[in-house]
Design an enzyme around this catalytic site. Sequence first.
Site, short mmCIF file in Angstrom:
data_model
loop_
_atom_site.label_atom_id
_atom_site.label_comp_id
_atom_site.label_asym_id
_atom_site.label_seq_id
_atom_site.Cartn_x
_atom_site.Cartn_y
_atom_site.Cartn_z
N GLY A 53 3.63 6.96 8.19
CA GLY A 53 4.74 6.51 7.29
C GLY A 53 6.02 5.57 8.13
N ASP A 88 0.22 -7.50 1.37
CA ASP A 88 0.83 -6.74 1.92
C ASP A 88 1.79 -5.91 1.98
OD1 ASP A 88 0.10 -4.02 1.86
OD2 ASP A 88 -0.42 -3.35 4.12
N SER A 146 5.07 2.70 7.61
CA SER A 146 3.82 2.25 7.27
C SER A 146 5.80 1.25 6.27
CB SER A 146 3.03 2.37 5.85
OG SER A 146 1.78 1.62 6.78
N HIS A 164 0.84 -0.98 -0.06
CA HIS A 164 -0.02 0.32 -0.08
C HIS A 164 1.01 1.27 0.39
CE1 HIS A 164 0.91 0.07 4.28
NE2 HIS A 164 0.99 0.86 4.77
#
Length: 491
Positions: A237, A163, A239, A131
């Site tokens: 941020g 993901d 992630s 993502h």
Amino acid sequence: MSRKLKELAALAGAGLLGVLAMSGFGGREAGAQFLDNLFPQEAPPPVRREVPPSREIAQYSYAPIVRKAAPAVVNVYVQRRVQTFSSPFANDPFFRQFFGDAFGQPSERVQSSLGSGVIVSPDGIVVTNTHVIRGRGETEIRVALSDKREFDAKVLSQDDKTDIALLKIENGDQRFPTLDLEDSDTLEVGDMVLAIGNPFGVGQTVTSGIVSALARSEIGSSDSQVFIQTDAAINPGNSGGALVDMSGKLVGINTMIFSQSGGSQGIGFAIPSNLVRLYVQGAADGRKVERPWLGARLESVTRDTAEALGLDRIAGAVVARVSDAGPAARAGLRAGDVVVNVDGFEVGDARAVQYRLTTRGIGSTVKVGVIRKGEPQTVELTLVAAPEPGRDDVRNLAGQHPLDGARVSNILPGIADEFGLDEADGVVVVSVRRASAAARLGFQPGDVIVEINRKKVGSVNDLDMLLGARQRAWLVAVRRGDKVFNLQVPG
């Protein structure tokens, strides 16, 4: 005075204290004072105070761990060039069919986003979240190291289900600092961890916390997602950043937070390193990661099923269906069995079972613990890939119809396992292209197309033929989960 003499004196003193106390000459206090004067106590040696030889001994500090791990954590900057139209209706194909671009000309703008990543190989392979890099339009990706160097990067692979995305730094022959992957199964609730990333774009930041829970599967959107929960502060941020243990090794990739305000509330989630390892090894070997084909449909144990089956805990996965000649059938699994552990690891629900099988990998043999009619049993399951679909089993749809932009497939055993479907007539939507007609109408992966204009759809060929005829109106019957609904769309 020798030790023996001291012991004799102590005995004699005890007797003398008694005599003095009985005779009334000052009582026990006077006797004790008399003995102290007679046999003075030796003074304890002085405490020697020294300057601590290092900062780590002088104060508890995470600095050595951060020095080891931080150079391999990068900031990921993504820029996308997307086209927009000045008219709110100009993006609608129906509107543009009649009016063209008369009410709006396309213009280009740049969308920016940021996240974090972790370098896991010296030649510059970076793990991040899908993502973080996903989006429409032409994409440019740059990674910035902690030493302020910046490089362009390209996407090697990305998986929406887990993901997990892999990038490759385009650097020539440079060697990069890396983080070693730890076995995430060695983690325990209460272990100390550090989260390293780039929250809010302020630059590399380190936060500390503990492992709050393991094998969290209720919050994921995919049957392959199981998370490590931590109270280390994770914010937008972060992630794609690193979750490291006290040895400075990677135990997880920070992915999401549970928050009502948008900021950290002490509930963050990370993808376990054992799942990340599969994708890193796949990139190194030049192969795609495949999920094992079970050949059975699993359903998570609920309170009702636990009571009906006489289980003492609401945990595990019930085998609802077993496909003929599939791996589960060959292993001896039966409908009604309750899977409670895989290779000794307890599983809380159906997603946890799928995670354990996935991390074991194709070609492995695992021991599956089940409860069958109230008795514990163990079966050995060999993990294999799902049969490859034939050329006529899968199709990308395009044209003037509601399913434009959808990729569909016949309901094969492997597809049925992936989407939790019963093997029945119909065609399943495997994926939907962004901004397509199918996406705008709300079609989702896992939807089963049952009928087109009241005509039954039995295969991809049937669907393709029914969509080929122009219609003044489309009536599409779709099965989603246990419900069937009808979608009516102008032709």
